[in-house]
Motif scaffolding. Structure first.
Motif, PDB file in Angstrom:
ATOM      1  N   LEU A   1       0.825  -1.207   0.000  1.00 22.19           N
ATOM      2  CA  LEU A   1       0.000   0.000   0.000  1.00 22.19           C
ATOM      3  C   LEU A   1       0.866   1.266   0.000  1.00 22.19           C
ATOM      4  O   LEU A   1       0.853   2.039   0.969  1.00 22.19           O
ATOM      5  CB  LEU A   1      -0.920  -0.010   1.230  1.00 22.19           C
ATOM      6  CG  LEU A   1      -1.885  -1.190   1.360  1.00 22.19           C
ATOM      7  CD1 LEU A   1      -2.511  -1.224   2.732  1.00 22.19           C
ATOM      8  CD2 LEU A   1      -2.946  -1.119   0.272  1.00 22.19           C
ATOM      9  N   PRO A   2       1.638   1.491  -1.071  1.00 18.16           N
ATOM     10  CA  PRO A   2       2.482   2.696  -1.089  1.00 18.16           C
ATOM     11  C   PRO A   2       1.610   3.950  -1.073  1.00 18.16           C
ATOM     12  O   PRO A   2       0.618   4.044  -1.771  1.00 18.16           O
ATOM     13  CB  PRO A   2       3.261   2.563  -2.393  1.00 18.16           C
ATOM     14  CG  PRO A   2       2.450   1.655  -3.247  1.00 18.16           C
ATOM     15  CD  PRO A   2       1.715   0.736  -2.316  1.00 18.16           C
TER      16      PRO A   2
ATOM     17  N   THR B   1      -8.903  -2.559   5.642  1.00 20.80           N
ATOM     18  CA  THR B   1      -9.432  -3.683   4.850  1.00 20.80           C
ATOM     19  C   THR B   1      -8.306  -4.649   4.496  1.00 20.80           C
ATOM     20  O   THR B   1      -8.472  -5.878   4.579  1.00 20.80           O
ATOM     21  CB  THR B   1     -10.129  -3.165   3.574  1.00 20.80           C
ATOM     22  OG1 THR B   1     -11.169  -2.266   3.950  1.00 20.80           O
ATOM     23  CG2 THR B   1     -10.714  -4.311   2.765  1.00 20.80           C
ATOM     24  N   PHE B   2      -7.148  -4.113   4.110  1.00 19.34           N
ATOM     25  CA  PHE B   2      -5.991  -4.969   3.800  1.00 19.34           C
ATOM     26  C   PHE B   2      -5.581  -5.782   5.026  1.00 19.34           C
ATOM     27  O   PHE B   2      -5.352  -6.994   4.927  1.00 19.34           O
ATOM     28  CB  PHE B   2      -4.818  -4.104   3.321  1.00 19.34           C
ATOM     29  CG  PHE B   2      -3.544  -4.858   3.152  1.00 19.34           C
ATOM     30  CD1 PHE B   2      -3.307  -5.613   2.012  1.00 19.34           C
ATOM     31  CD2 PHE B   2      -2.573  -4.845   4.147  1.00 19.34           C
ATOM     32  CE1 PHE B   2      -2.127  -6.329   1.861  1.00 19.34           C
ATOM     33  CE2 PHE B   2      -1.393  -5.558   4.013  1.00 19.34           C
ATOM     34  CZ  PHE B   2      -1.167  -6.306   2.862  1.00 19.34           C
ATOM     35  N   LEU B   3      -5.478  -5.137   6.183  1.00 23.96           N
ATOM     36  CA  LEU B   3      -5.054  -5.846   7.395  1.00 23.96           C
ATOM     37  C   LEU B   3      -6.077  -6.907   7.811  1.00 23.96           C
ATOM     38  O   LEU B   3      -5.706  -7.961   8.328  1.00 23.96           O
ATOM     39  CB  LEU B   3      -4.831  -4.859   8.541  1.00 23.96           C
ATOM     40  CG  LEU B   3      -3.640  -3.912   8.355  1.00 23.96           C
ATOM     41  CD1 LEU B   3      -3.656  -2.828   9.416  1.00 23.96           C
ATOM     42  CD2 LEU B   3      -2.331  -4.683   8.383  1.00 23.96           C
TER      43      LEU B   3
ATOM     44  N   ASP C   1      -1.815 -13.253   5.887  1.00 28.32           N
ATOM     45  CA  ASP C   1      -0.712 -13.187   6.855  1.00 28.32           C
ATOM     46  C   ASP C   1      -1.072 -12.358   8.088  1.00 28.32           C
ATOM     47  O   ASP C   1      -0.405 -12.447   9.111  1.00 28.32           O
ATOM     48  CB  ASP C   1       0.542 -12.590   6.202  1.00 28.32           C
ATOM     49  CG  ASP C   1       1.087 -13.491   5.108  1.00 28.32           C
ATOM     50  OD1 ASP C   1       0.926 -14.728   5.231  1.00 28.32           O
ATOM     51  OD2 ASP C   1       1.673 -12.962   4.141  1.00 28.32           O
ATOM     52  N   GLY C   2      -2.099 -11.527   7.969  1.00 32.09           N
ATOM     53  CA  GLY C   2      -2.502 -10.676   9.087  1.00 32.09           C
ATOM     54  C   GLY C   2      -3.706 -11.217   9.831  1.00 32.09           C
ATOM     55  O   GLY C   2      -3.654 -11.503  11.017  1.00 32.09           O
TER      56      GLY C   2
ATOM     57  N   ARG D   1      -6.958   7.263   3.280  1.00 28.82           N
ATOM     58  CA  ARG D   1      -6.945   5.869   2.812  1.00 28.82           C
ATOM     59  C   ARG D   1      -7.019   4.863   3.968  1.00 28.82           C
ATOM     60  O   ARG D   1      -6.667   3.701   3.804  1.00 28.82           O
ATOM     61  CB  ARG D   1      -5.685   5.641   1.976  1.00 28.82           C
ATOM     62  CG  ARG D   1      -5.693   6.513   0.712  1.00 28.82           C
ATOM     63  CD  ARG D   1      -4.472   6.334  -0.133  1.00 28.82           C
ATOM     64  NE  ARG D   1      -4.360   4.986  -0.681  1.00 28.82           N
ATOM     65  CZ  ARG D   1      -3.284   4.551  -1.342  1.00 28.82           C
ATOM     66  NH1 ARG D   1      -2.264   5.354  -1.542  1.00 28.82           N
ATOM     67  NH2 ARG D   1      -3.234   3.316  -1.792  1.00 28.82           N
ATOM     68  N   ILE D   2      -7.515   5.283   5.114  1.00 28.95           N
ATOM     69  CA  ILE D   2      -7.562   4.394   6.274  1.00 28.95           C
ATOM     70  C   ILE D   2      -8.475   3.194   6.033  1.00 28.95           C
ATOM     71  O   ILE D   2      -8.182   2.089   6.492  1.00 28.95           O
ATOM     72  CB  ILE D   2      -7.962   5.151   7.564  1.00 28.95           C
ATOM     73  CG1 ILE D   2      -7.827   4.256   8.792  1.00 28.95           C
ATOM     74  CG2 ILE D   2      -9.372   5.723   7.459  1.00 28.95           C
ATOM     75  CD1 ILE D   2      -6.430   3.777   9.089  1.00 28.95           C
TER      76      ILE D   2
END
Length: 197
Positions: free
Chosen positions: A16-17, A44-46, A51-52, A38-39
């Motif tokens: 997520l650059p 959502t990614f985490l 892996d998370g 972009r929080i």
């Protein structure tokens, strides 16, 4: 900090650059600094990353820095029950931040609390209103510029059978003390008996 948390922090930075700005390791805990706009994407990614697996939202709090341009930090705490790991995500924002209720519905009342106590408005929140203070309350009590005594005091008037709001009055009884000698101070109850001897 275990290697798994370090790997999650590195993966979030690489995946997520611009959304994840920095990673900090302190006291065995991982903190990610994210871009406020972009929080939702970061959380959502985490949550969805294998892996998370940070599927459990545990807390949201505000921090007030009145001297900064972006006055507030909003801090999110997440838990991965399956991997037994915790992560902290932090954003710097003005008085408005995106709501994360679409990602974690449990954040609903936490965002209401941050709005009530700090005045942070969460865009997209389904029902943003006060939760701890009264409807007519003026101000946000956890801001550092909020007066220590507040503006009004609330008391129940037994004669009128209703709650009354009155301006704060700080009354103090002033006393005269003589501190010249520890034995010659203000009169104490029972001193009159000692003088009669």
């Amino acid at each position: 900090m275990d290697d798994g948390l370090k790997a999650i922090g590195d993966k979030a930075l690489a995946s997520l650059p611009g959304a994840v700005l920095a990673r900090h390791d302190a006291y065995g805990e991982l903190t990610l600094e994210a871009e406020a706009a972009r929080i939702v994407e970061v959380l959502t990614f985490l949550r969805d990353d294998p892996d998370g697996q940070f599927i459990c939202f545990t807390d949201l709090s505000g921090v007030d820095y009145p001297q900064r341009e972006k006055r507030f930090d909003v801090v999110y705490l997440l838990l991965s029950p399956k991997l037994n790991r915790r992560i902290r995500v932090k954003i710097a924002t003005g008085e408005t931040a995106p709501s994360i209720v679409s990602v974690f519905p449990a954040a609903d009342w936490y965002e209401r609390e941050a709005y009530d106590l700090f005045g942070i408005l969460f865009d997209g929140h389904p029902d943003l209103r006060r939760i701890l203070t009264d409807y007519g309350f003026d101000g946000h009590p956890l801001r550092k510029d909020f007066p220590m005594t507040g503006f009004v005091e609330v008391r129940y008037d037994d004669e009128e059978k209703r709650v009354r709001y009155e301006p704060v009055k700080l009354t103090q009884e002033f006393r005269q003390f003589d501190f010249l000698s520890p034995w010659e101070g203000a009169p104490l109850p029972g001193d009159e008996k000692a003088k009669g001897r």
